[in-house]
Design an enzyme around this catalytic site. Structure first.
Site, mmCIF file in Angstrom:
data_model
loop_
_atom_site.group_PDB
_atom_site.id
_atom_site.type_symbol
_atom_site.label_atom_id
_atom_site.label_comp_id
_atom_site.label_asym_id
_atom_site.label_seq_id
_atom_site.Cartn_x
_atom_site.Cartn_y
_atom_site.Cartn_z
ATOM 1 N N ASP A 10 0.883 -1.167 0.000
ATOM 2 C CA ASP A 10 0.000 0.000 0.000
ATOM 3 C C ASP A 10 0.922 1.219 0.000
ATOM 4 O OD1 ASP A 10 -2.198 1.721 0.259
ATOM 5 O OD2 ASP A 10 -2.072 1.672 2.440
ATOM 6 N N GLU A 69 -1.243 -1.628 -4.718
ATOM 7 C CA GLU A 69 -2.496 -0.906 -4.891
ATOM 8 C C GLU A 69 -2.287 0.270 -5.839
ATOM 9 O OE1 GLU A 69 -5.537 -0.431 -1.704
ATOM 10 O OE2 GLU A 69 -4.986 1.676 -1.897
ATOM 11 N N ASP A 142 -1.997 0.944 7.314
ATOM 12 C CA ASP A 142 -1.227 0.752 6.083
ATOM 13 C C ASP A 142 -0.869 -0.723 5.887
ATOM 14 O OD1 ASP A 142 -0.797 3.715 5.648
ATOM 15 O OD2 ASP A 142 0.172 3.450 7.588
#
Length: 172
Positions: A10, A69, A142
């Site tokens: 992420d 992502e 996160d």
């Protein structure tokens, strides 16, 4: 189906989450999760922190595949999207430099795969990540998001193995 170790990322310009899972026969287990704190220094220093930090994670946990992502593009704050895109680029470079195949997933795809709703909130996704990995461990947001990306990749990977590349167009 063979066992595979997957790194989920992420990306962020202040914190970059990472999660490593191992998946075999549709079952995933948590190997490691955390976040890189890259708040200090110039933008170049922070991007180098993402690159080097993920390189260290890759060396330590030896994933075979990676999933990152995608950056959500918001017309209202294009500058933030640009900065996140740079962090994402550093993350992708760390994976590519290690020879890992990189898959990319939009946030809505991750939310749909993990929580069954493309508009699920972070708490719903985090809750499902803990259930899917059978852990009570408290995870930074996160890290939880990165694990969700890794789990999404594991699900898509298994589906692709079962169906061939028929779904490749839909999931990228």
């Amino acid at each position: 189906m063979s066992r595979v170790r997957i790194l989920g990322v992420d990306p962020g310009s202040r914190f970059t989450g990472f999660g490593v899972i191992e998946n075999e026969a549709g079952r995933s287990r948590l190997i490691a999760a955390g976040r890189l704190d890259v708040r200090e220094g110039t933008m170049a220093d922070r991007l180098l922190g993402v690159l080097n930090g993920l390189a260290d994670v890759i060396r330590e946990y030896q994933p075979q595949e990676s999933a990152v992502e995608e950056t959500f593009v918001n017309r209202v704050n294009a500058a933030s999207a640009l900065v996140l895109g740079q962090a994402r680029g550093a993350a992708i470079c760390a994976c590519a430099q290690a020879g890992l195949p990189v898959s990319e997933y939009a946030a809505a795809q991750v939310k749909l795969a993990i929580a069954g709703n493309g508009r699920a909130d972070k708490e719903q996704v985090a809750h499902m990540v803990r259930i899917l990995l059978n852990t009570r461990e408290a995870l930074a947001a996160d890290a939880s998001d990165a694990l969700a990306v890794a789990l999404t990749h594991a699900h898509v990977r298994i589906t692709r193995l079962r169906t061939g590349d028929a779904l490749k167009r839909a999931w990228g």
